[in-house]
Scaffold this motif. Structure first.
Motif, PDB file in Angstrom:
ATOM      1  N   PHE A   1       0.833  -1.181   0.223  1.00  0.00           N
ATOM      2  CA  PHE A   1       0.069   0.167   0.178  1.00  0.00           C
ATOM      3  C   PHE A   1       0.895   1.091   0.074  1.00  0.00           C
ATOM      4  O   PHE A   1       2.153   1.202   0.080  1.00  0.00           O
ATOM      5  N   ILE A   2       0.202   2.372  -0.209  1.00  0.00           N
ATOM      6  CA  ILE A   2       0.911   3.741  -0.357  1.00  0.00           C
ATOM      7  C   ILE A   2       0.092   4.634   0.245  1.00  0.00           C
ATOM      8  O   ILE A   2      -1.325   4.779   0.028  1.00  0.00           O
ATOM      9  N   SER A   3       0.721   5.553   0.919  1.00  0.00           N
ATOM     10  CA  SER A   3      -0.223   6.899   1.482  1.00  0.00           C
ATOM     11  C   SER A   3      -0.473   7.950   0.470  1.00  0.00           C
ATOM     12  O   SER A   3       0.588   8.313  -0.150  1.00  0.00           O
TER      13      SER A   3
ATOM     14  N   GLU B   1       3.247   3.252  -6.775  1.00  0.00           N
ATOM     15  CA  GLU B   1       3.792   4.240  -6.109  1.00  0.00           C
ATOM     16  C   GLU B   1       3.821   5.715  -7.145  1.00  0.00           C
ATOM     17  O   GLU B   1       3.314   6.604  -6.836  1.00  0.00           O
TER      18      GLU B   1
ATOM     19  N   SER C   1       0.497   7.019  -7.524  1.00  0.00           N
ATOM     20  CA  SER C   1      -0.101   7.590  -6.574  1.00  0.00           C
ATOM     21  C   SER C   1       0.337   9.078  -6.512  1.00  0.00           C
ATOM     22  O   SER C   1      -0.269   9.801  -5.812  1.00  0.00           O
TER      23      SER C   1
ATOM     24  N   ASN D   1      -4.507   1.829  -0.133  1.00  0.00           N
ATOM     25  CA  ASN D   1      -4.245   2.678   0.934  1.00  0.00           C
ATOM     26  C   ASN D   1      -3.805   1.859   2.244  1.00  0.00           C
ATOM     27  O   ASN D   1      -4.323   0.726   2.431  1.00  0.00           O
ATOM     28  N   PRO D   2      -3.307   2.527   3.149  1.00  0.00           N
ATOM     29  CA  PRO D   2      -2.966   1.864   4.567  1.00  0.00           C
ATOM     30  C   PRO D   2      -4.001   1.157   5.187  1.00  0.00           C
ATOM     31  O   PRO D   2      -3.955   0.259   5.638  1.00  0.00           O
ATOM     32  N   ASN D   3      -4.966   1.991   5.291  1.00  0.00           N
ATOM     33  CA  ASN D   3      -6.147   1.555   5.995  1.00  0.00           C
ATOM     34  C   ASN D   3      -6.833   0.317   5.293  1.00  0.00           C
ATOM     35  O   ASN D   3      -7.110  -0.583   6.171  1.00  0.00           O
TER      36      ASN D   3
ATOM     37  N   LYS E   1      -1.997  14.479  -0.395  1.00  0.00           N
ATOM     38  CA  LYS E   1      -3.489  15.438  -0.064  1.00  0.00           C
ATOM     39  C   LYS E   1      -3.521  16.485  -1.341  1.00  0.00           C
ATOM     40  O   LYS E   1      -4.594  16.864  -1.809  1.00  0.00           O
TER      41      LYS E   1
END
Length: 551
Positions: free
Chosen positions: A22-24, A122, A125, A184-186, A27
């Motif tokens: 995953f990747i954050s 990556e 994103s 995503n991380p969550n 914003k």
């Protein structure tokens, strides 16, 4: 996943789950430069040879564009140079992400079956337009939209030229990738936590009701002759009345090979696999092998506890064996509950894990009012040489027999004693036992091993719970729980008989104190209260009652 099952005789298993890298996400969409980036191993498997054939032509044609390469490969060498091409060795990950943020186009065109393709995820994103090949798991990294159906230099050149010449399309793909990060991380962490049994402990702490596997002696082997003094049954009943779900497993049932512990281990393991309890409660036993206990705790993250009713201090002839039984695998047992005060026990078990267990009463079992029955006897006592054995053993004497003989000697026929289990008179059980108690004004509570703090025969619940005033040695310290209107405290045989002589003819007073004995014992030691204290200690739940034995 396909690679995982390669060369196996199936292509799918329900117990296999893919947890993605995953990747954050960022914003804010980053400021882009006219840069093309290639990152990873610089070899044919990653498609770097194809990239090398194309990038010099692209940079020659589009003079306002540049390129960045990040990675290395000692086994393959490619001599590609250009004044607007910069090649970096491996760099820190956060620095690589910064390169992606500034780049407009990312090329990820492996020729082998890429397991996942993190560079594609990556760079997408970070708002790159990503050109990918049809390879392995790349289609699962992001919503691929610029694909090389034929992974060769001609097709790569066409895709790069198209994006450079069509600014609107380039921007469209960049924004699509930036706004649609699918890993995503969550998402991945929550899925991982759901699959990990160790995460269940958080949920368990917040629970009000629990599943309990109670491994004990429930009397199947003796056809429930001992139902009225069975602590196992009373604890189970208390747990159920408190709202918990309980499965009883009678490890002494004659259907199982008791002396072959492997059978018991296997049976309990199968039950735990099916039932997945929050707690495995061992009643008066510690039968499982270490590996079995480890498996139960690691695989299912269940709590384990032992309650034990025999003496574990010097005086009882079996106390060393009893202590040894409890100490086995004590690091894997969360809590101990024993019918002896923990502060007088010498053991290598962590004292913080040892708790006092009162002998519980059950409203369905101790439901008599013996104080309402006419009395013909002054003092009752019953002795047995092992409740499960059920009969007198020849040539067997202990301190209880000595005490009774002293009462007879001092009493000198002045009292109408009612003694069972001595003088070749076999003990009685359940309802026959109750009939014998009912005709006595008082009863004597003696335990094998001599008087020790809080140690009591399990018959104390039968006596007080059914409304009989008990005589209890002062060394047992039951005066910590009950007052003189509920029990009679004595110091020695002579002192006991002196008190008995003074009260045996006062029927009104005996009835009152016997009523008090029943009422107070239920107020303090009813099985719902005792069961609640076990769950409270193990799971830190909310207390509804005050436990008088915990100061």
């Amino acid at each position: 996943k396909k690679q995982f099952f390669k060369n196996l005789n199936f292509t799918h298993k329900n117990n296999v789950k893919v947890i993605y890298n995953f990747i954050s996400p960022l914003k804010k969409f980053p400021k882009k430069k006219k840069t093309i980036i290639f990152a990873g191993k610089l070899n044919q498997s990653k498609g770097y040879d194809i990239f090398c054939k194309v990038i010099k032509k692209i940079l020659d044609k589009y003079v306002d564009w540049s390129a960045v390469v990040v990675g290395d490969e000692s086994r393959e060498k490619y001599n590609v140079k250009h004044e607007r091409l910069k090649i970096y060795n491996w760099i820190k990950h956060n620095k690589l992400l910064k390169f992606y943020e500034k780049s407009s186009i990312s090329v990820v065109n492996p020729t082998w079956d890429e397991p996942f393709g993190r560079t594609a995820m990556e760079s997408a994103s970070r708002g790159c337009a990503v050109i990918t090949s049809v390879s392995g798991g790349l289609s699962e990294t992001f919503k691929n939209n610029i694909i090389l159906n034929k992974n060769n230099s001609q097709n790569l050149y066409k895709k790069l030229s198209y994006l450079i010449n069509n600014k609107k399309s380039l921007k469209k793909y960049q924004l699509l990738n930036f706004n649609n990060v699918i890993h995503n991380p969550n998402k991945s962490i929550n899925e991982l936590n759901r699959l990990r049994n160790k995460n269940l402990i958080t949920n368990k702490i917040n629970k009000k009701f629990f599943k309990v596997l109670h491994v004990g002696n429930f009397g199947s082997k003796v056809n429930h002759r001992l139902f009225n003094i069975s602590i196992a049954h009373k604890i189970t009943n208390g747990l159920i009345r408190n709202g918990h779900d309980v499965i009883n497993f009678d490890y002494r049932n004659s259907n199982f090979k008791f002396f072959q512990s492997y059978d018991v281990d296997q049976k309990i393991t199968e039950i735990v696999n099916n039932y997945q309890p929050d707690l495995v409660l061992f009643g008066h036993n510690n039968v499982l092998k270490r590996n079995t206990l480890l498996n139960l705790k690691e695989k299912f993250n269940c709590k384990t506890a032992i309650w034990y009713e025999d003496h574990v201090i010097k005086g009882d002839p079996n106390y060393k064996n009893n202590i040894s039984l409890l100490e086995k695998n004590n690091d894997l047992i969360d809590e101990y509950f024993i019918t002896t005060s923990p502060d007088i026990i010498k053991t290598k078990i962590n004292n913080k894990k040892i708790n006092f267990l009162p002998i519980p009463v059950d409203p369905n079992i101790e439901n008599e009012k013996f104080y309402e029955i006419n009395k013909t006897k002054d003092l009752f006592f019953a002795l047995s040489h092992g409740v499960n054995y059920g009969k007198l053993k020849k040539n067997t004497n202990d301190e209880r027999s000595i005490f009774i003989n002293e009462l007879l000697r001092i009493g000198d026929n002045k009292f109408n004693f009612h003694f069972l289990g001595l003088f070749n008179e076999e003990p009685k059980w359940n309802y026959e036992f109750n009939k014998e108690i009912a005709i006595s004004k008082t009863a004597l509570n003696l335990s094998r091993g001599g008087p020790s703090k809080y140690c009591s025969s399990n018959r104390i619940a039968t006596l007080m719970g059914n409304g009989i005033l008990p005589f209890i040695d002062e060394k047992i310290k039951y005066q910590d729980f009950f007052n003189n209107d509920e029990i009679v405290i004595y110091k020695n045989p002579k002192h006991l008989l002196t008190i008995l002589s003074n009260i045996k003819s006062n029927n009104k007073m005996l009835i009152k104190r016997s009523k008090n004995a029943k009422k107070s014992y239920f107020n303090y030691f009813e099985n719902t209260i005792v069961a609640e204290s076990i769950i409270f200690k193990l799971f830190n739940t909310t207390k509804k009652h005050k436990y008088v034995w915990i100061k």
